[in-house]
Enzyme design. Structure first.
Site, PDB file in Angstrom:
ATOM      1  N   LYS A  58      45.301  25.328  74.172  1.00  0.00           N
ATOM      2  CA  LYS A  58      45.781  26.459  74.279  1.00  0.00           C
ATOM      3  C   LYS A  58      45.220  27.551  73.587  1.00  0.00           C
ATOM      4  O   LYS A  58      45.995  28.710  73.570  1.00  0.00           O
ATOM      5  CB  LYS A  58      47.394  26.465  73.966  1.00  0.00           C
ATOM      6  CG  LYS A  58      47.879  25.259  74.300  1.00  0.00           C
ATOM      7  CD  LYS A  58      47.809  24.865  75.925  1.00  0.00           C
ATOM      8  CE  LYS A  58      48.462  25.879  76.840  1.00  0.00           C
ATOM      9  NZ  LYS A  58      47.988  25.548  78.154  1.00  0.00           N
ATOM     10  N   ALA A  59      43.950  27.630  73.547  1.00  0.00           N
ATOM     11  CA  ALA A  59      43.341  28.571  72.595  1.00  0.00           C
ATOM     12  C   ALA A  59      42.547  29.454  73.673  1.00  0.00           C
ATOM     13  O   ALA A  59      41.910  30.477  73.214  1.00  0.00           O
ATOM     14  CB  ALA A  59      42.075  28.157  71.521  1.00  0.00           C
ATOM     15  N   THR A  61      41.050  27.981  76.649  1.00  0.00           N
ATOM     16  CA  THR A  61      39.946  26.907  77.118  1.00  0.00           C
ATOM     17  C   THR A  61      39.764  27.408  78.573  1.00  0.00           C
ATOM     18  O   THR A  61      38.259  27.586  79.016  1.00  0.00           O
ATOM     19  CB  THR A  61      40.436  25.743  77.142  1.00  0.00           C
ATOM     20  OG1 THR A  61      41.319  25.303  76.029  1.00  0.00           O
ATOM     21  CG2 THR A  61      39.253  24.596  77.026  1.00  0.00           C
ATOM     22  N   LYS A 116      34.304  19.667  79.092  1.00  0.00           N
ATOM     23  CA  LYS A 116      35.332  20.273  78.249  1.00  0.00           C
ATOM     24  C   LYS A 116      35.970  19.166  77.173  1.00  0.00           C
ATOM     25  O   LYS A 116      35.869  18.003  77.628  1.00  0.00           O
ATOM     26  CB  LYS A 116      36.352  20.750  79.095  1.00  0.00           C
ATOM     27  CG  LYS A 116      37.916  21.135  78.214  1.00  0.00           C
ATOM     28  CD  LYS A 116      38.926  21.242  79.511  1.00  0.00           C
ATOM     29  CE  LYS A 116      40.035  21.022  78.747  1.00  0.00           C
ATOM     30  NZ  LYS A 116      41.530  21.305  79.728  1.00  0.00           N
ATOM     31  N   THR A 117      36.120  19.676  76.051  1.00  0.00           N
ATOM     32  CA  THR A 117      36.720  18.740  75.042  1.00  0.00           C
ATOM     33  C   THR A 117      37.817  19.450  74.121  1.00  0.00           C
ATOM     34  O   THR A 117      37.529  20.797  74.035  1.00  0.00           O
ATOM     35  CB  THR A 117      35.610  18.096  74.186  1.00  0.00           C
ATOM     36  OG1 THR A 117      36.681  17.207  73.470  1.00  0.00           O
ATOM     37  CG2 THR A 117      34.963  18.682  73.271  1.00  0.00           C
ATOM     38  N   HIS A 118      38.854  18.681  73.699  1.00  0.00           N
ATOM     39  CA  HIS A 118      39.755  19.458  72.509  1.00  0.00           C
ATOM     40  C   HIS A 118      39.587  18.509  71.181  1.00  0.00           C
ATOM     41  O   HIS A 118      40.183  18.596  70.221  1.00  0.00           O
ATOM     42  CB  HIS A 118      41.166  19.113  72.967  1.00  0.00           C
ATOM     43  CG  HIS A 118      41.702  20.249  73.990  1.00  0.00           C
ATOM     44  ND1 HIS A 118      41.195  21.473  74.004  1.00  0.00           N
ATOM     45  CD2 HIS A 118      42.548  20.000  75.219  1.00  0.00           C
ATOM     46  CE1 HIS A 118      41.557  22.121  75.291  1.00  0.00           C
ATOM     47  NE2 HIS A 118      42.231  21.447  76.002  1.00  0.00           N
ATOM     48  N   SER A 148      51.981  29.030  72.201  1.00  0.00           N
ATOM     49  CA  SER A 148      51.474  28.618  73.594  1.00  0.00           C
ATOM     50  C   SER A 148      51.698  26.745  73.727  1.00  0.00           C
ATOM     51  O   SER A 148      52.005  26.556  74.932  1.00  0.00           O
ATOM     52  CB  SER A 148      50.071  29.090  74.014  1.00  0.00           C
ATOM     53  OG  SER A 148      49.497  28.609  75.137  1.00  0.00           O
ATOM     54  N   TYR A 203      39.645  34.181  71.146  1.00  0.00           N
ATOM     55  CA  TYR A 203      40.717  34.782  72.017  1.00  0.00           C
ATOM     56  C   TYR A 203      40.891  36.153  71.911  1.00  0.00           C
ATOM     57  O   TYR A 203      40.816  36.965  72.973  1.00  0.00           O
ATOM     58  CB  TYR A 203      41.726  33.898  71.874  1.00  0.00           C
ATOM     59  CG  TYR A 203      42.977  34.270  73.143  1.00  0.00           C
ATOM     60  CD1 TYR A 203      43.082  33.442  74.265  1.00  0.00           C
ATOM     61  CD2 TYR A 203      43.814  35.093  72.809  1.00  0.00           C
ATOM     62  CE1 TYR A 203      44.088  33.681  75.289  1.00  0.00           C
ATOM     63  CE2 TYR A 203      44.549  35.605  73.841  1.00  0.00           C
ATOM     64  CZ  TYR A 203      44.839  34.793  74.992  1.00  0.00           C
ATOM     65  OH  TYR A 203      45.654  35.166  75.942  1.00  0.00           O
ATOM     66  N   SER A 238      40.288  38.251  84.632  1.00  0.00           N
ATOM     67  CA  SER A 238      41.491  38.722  84.036  1.00  0.00           C
ATOM     68  C   SER A 238      42.483  37.828  84.022  1.00  0.00           C
ATOM     69  O   SER A 238      42.515  37.076  84.906  1.00  0.00           O
ATOM     70  CB  SER A 238      41.812  40.060  84.645  1.00  0.00           C
ATOM     71  OG  SER A 238      42.221  39.924  85.890  1.00  0.00           O
ATOM     72  N   VAL A 241      44.248  37.856  87.692  1.00  0.00           N
ATOM     73  CA  VAL A 241      43.561  37.405  88.668  1.00  0.00           C
ATOM     74  C   VAL A 241      43.827  35.870  88.710  1.00  0.00           C
ATOM     75  O   VAL A 241      43.725  35.004  89.575  1.00  0.00           O
ATOM     76  CB  VAL A 241      42.052  37.883  88.876  1.00  0.00           C
ATOM     77  CG1 VAL A 241      41.262  36.983  89.955  1.00  0.00           C
ATOM     78  CG2 VAL A 241      42.029  39.420  89.361  1.00  0.00           C
TER      79      VAL A 241
HETATM   80  N1  LIG Z   1      42.312  35.315  81.755  1.00  0.00           N
HETATM   81  C1  LIG Z   1      43.106  35.075  80.852  1.00  0.00           C
HETATM   82  N2  LIG Z   1      43.350  35.957  79.966  1.00  0.00           N
HETATM   83  C2  LIG Z   1      44.262  35.901  78.921  1.00  0.00           C
HETATM   84  N3  LIG Z   1      44.938  34.962  78.709  1.00  0.00           N
HETATM   85  C3  LIG Z   1      44.638  33.602  79.442  1.00  0.00           C
HETATM   86  C4  LIG Z   1      43.789  33.819  80.519  1.00  0.00           C
HETATM   87  N4  LIG Z   1      43.634  32.704  81.087  1.00  0.00           N
HETATM   88  C5  LIG Z   1      44.329  31.900  80.146  1.00  0.00           C
HETATM   89  N5  LIG Z   1      45.137  32.427  79.500  1.00  0.00           N
HETATM   90  C6  LIG Z   1      46.039  32.013  78.338  1.00  0.00           C
HETATM   91  O1  LIG Z   1      45.370  31.019  77.470  1.00  0.00           O
HETATM   92  C7  LIG Z   1      46.397  30.051  77.214  1.00  0.00           C
HETATM   93  C8  LIG Z   1      46.176  28.684  77.836  1.00  0.00           C
HETATM   94  O2  LIG Z   1      45.052  28.403  77.107  1.00  0.00           O
HETATM   95  P1  LIG Z   1      44.217  26.943  77.461  1.00  0.00           P
HETATM   96  O3  LIG Z   1      43.442  27.322  78.645  1.00  0.00           O
HETATM   97  O4  LIG Z   1      43.416  26.675  76.406  1.00  0.00           O
HETATM   98  O5  LIG Z   1      45.299  26.078  77.855  1.00  0.00           O
HETATM   99  C9  LIG Z   1      47.773  30.645  77.853  1.00  0.00           C
HETATM  100  O6  LIG Z   1      48.335  31.437  76.854  1.00  0.00           O
HETATM  101  P2  LIG Z   1      49.842  31.744  76.611  1.00  0.00           P
HETATM  102  O7  LIG Z   1      50.491  30.422  76.798  1.00  0.00           O
HETATM  103  O8  LIG Z   1      50.052  32.500  75.384  1.00  0.00           O
HETATM  104  O9  LIG Z   1      50.253  32.609  77.769  1.00  0.00           O
HETATM  105  C10 LIG Z   1      47.201  31.341  78.757  1.00  0.00           C
HETATM  106  O10 LIG Z   1      48.098  32.251  79.508  1.00  0.00           O
HETATM  107  C1  LIG Z   2      45.132  17.314  82.262  1.00  0.00           C
HETATM  108  C2  LIG Z   2      46.208  17.574  80.998  1.00  0.00           C
HETATM  109  C3  LIG Z   2      45.777  18.691  80.261  1.00  0.00           C
HETATM  110  C4  LIG Z   2      45.993  18.589  78.815  1.00  0.00           C
HETATM  111  C5  LIG Z   2      45.543  19.378  78.058  1.00  0.00           C
HETATM  112  C6  LIG Z   2      45.161  20.735  78.543  1.00  0.00           C
HETATM  113  O1  LIG Z   2      44.901  21.463  77.703  1.00  0.00           O
HETATM  114  S1  LIG Z   2      44.169  23.065  77.890  1.00  0.00           S
HETATM  115  O2  LIG Z   2      44.941  23.674  78.655  1.00  0.00           O
HETATM  116  O3  LIG Z   2      42.721  22.716  78.440  1.00  0.00           O
HETATM  117  O4  LIG Z   2      44.278  23.737  76.581  1.00  0.00           O
HETATM  118  C7  LIG Z   2      45.049  20.722  79.793  1.00  0.00           C
HETATM  119  C8  LIG Z   2      45.373  19.688  80.845  1.00  0.00           C
END
Ligand SMILES: Nc1ncnc2c1ncn2[C@@H]1O[C@H](COP(=O)(O)O)[C@@H](OP(=O)(O)O)[C@H]1O
Ligand SMILES: CCc1ccc(OS(=O)(=O)O)cc1
Length: 303
Positions: A58-59, A61, A116-118, A148, A203, A238, A241
């Protein structure tokens, strides 16, 4: 089938998915199937031309993935819409029961691969270091990251139920969440960048000046795109989009219930202010000082 009926059927299917179990590797909480598959993950053979996108969940990615894909495709929007994001970039450690694993997908993919990795630094398969692979790491301030992650855990059956917000606050602070402690994660990767080709993105900086950050990624990848192509990439990555792009918001993922919380939720800096109580903020700030005392790493919590 009528749209309402489709939604109702999806809700029922989602409710029937059993929750995934959690276990640990070296004290880091991971999904049980990942732990059972650990030897295969640890022994993954990276190739020198692999690019790895790493982050704490949720950073930002997915945002970074889409930026990278568009740069690699010289801004070709149609090409970047060829497949959902999780199929374009195998999720290394992810194991789906009776289906694909990230490792299998990566092994089947022709080079050059973007993965991709976490995983936290200490759990990254050693071949990435041995092969000197380029890595892009994206980090987000802990408070927004926590909020998030909380909403993501409410909507994703692949992750444990987060409980109430107050309960989750404690869980997150103790690091007993999937992929481990936020503090260890961001600090570990920050330190490693001094001895390995790692582009460390934030971010908040991406929100402040997306074109400048996209240019950084372009240069790191050794590409040279025209200004108008960069502008096109800024527009197409964005939040608005990407929220409307079915290839970037996991809309068909059966484990995610978007009616509880959409994958593309708010996309802002500072949303934690709508979630943290005053007490939580005080507690958080005290703990944060202690955890971050041994690093030069710093974050913006608002813009
Ligand atoms: N183009 C973009 N611009 C800004 N934030 C974005 C984005 N695409 C995804 N995000 C935000 O990135 C977070 C998801 O991160 P990840 O891809 O690591 O799972 C979510 O945050 P929020 O839950 O705060 O809205 C999502 O809304
Ligand atoms: C496929 C399940 C899953 C788990 C974790 C995720 O994290 S993130 O959105 O990349 O930050 C995404 C999908």
């Amino acid at each position: 089938m009528a749209k309402d009926k489709v939604e109702e059927t999806k809700e029922l299917e989602w409710a029937l998915i059993p929750p995934r179990e959690v276990s640990q590797v070296d004290g880091v909480f991971l999904e049980k199937n990942m732990c059972n598959n650990w030897d295969k993950i640890w022994n993954f053979q990276a190739k020198p031309d692999d690019l790895l996108i790493a982050s704490y969940p949720k950073a930002g990615t997915t945002w970074t993935q889409e930026i990278v894909d568009l740069i690699q495709n010289n801004g070709d929007i149609e090409n970047s819409r060829r497949a959902p994001i999780h199929l374009r970039h195998p999720f290394l450690e992810w194991v789906r029961v009776n289906s694909f694993s990230g490792i299998d997908e990566a092994n089947a993919m022709p080079s050059p691969r973007t993965l991709k990795t976490h995983l936290p630094i200490q759990l990254l398969p050693p071949s990435f270091w041995e092969k000197k692979c380029k890595i892009i790491y994206v980090a987000r301030n802990a408070k927004d990251n926590m909020v998030s992650y909380y909403y993501f855990q409410t909507m994703n059956k692949g992750l444990p139920d987060p409980g109430s917000w107050d309960e989750y606050f404690e869980t997150f602070m103790s690091g007993k969440v999937m992929w481990g402690s936020w503090f260890d994660h961001v600090k570990g990767w920050w330190k490693k960048k001094d001895s390995h080709p790692i582009l460390y993105l934030f971010y908040e900086e991406m929100m402040k000046d997306p074109k400048r950050e996209i240019r950084k990624v372009m240069e790191f990848l050794g590409k040279n795109l025209k200004e108008e192509v960069l502008d096109k990439i800024v527009n197409n990555t964005s939040f608005a989009v990407m929220k409307n792009n079915p290839m970037t918001n996991y809309i068909n993922d059966i484990e995610m219930n978007h009616s509880l919380s959409p994958f593309m939720r708010k996309g802002v800096v500072g949303d934690w202010k709508n979630q943290f109580t005053e007490d939580q903020n005080k507690r958080f700030n005290e703990d944060y000082e202690k955890h971050m005392a041994d690093t030069s790493l710093s974050f913006f919590e608002e813009l």
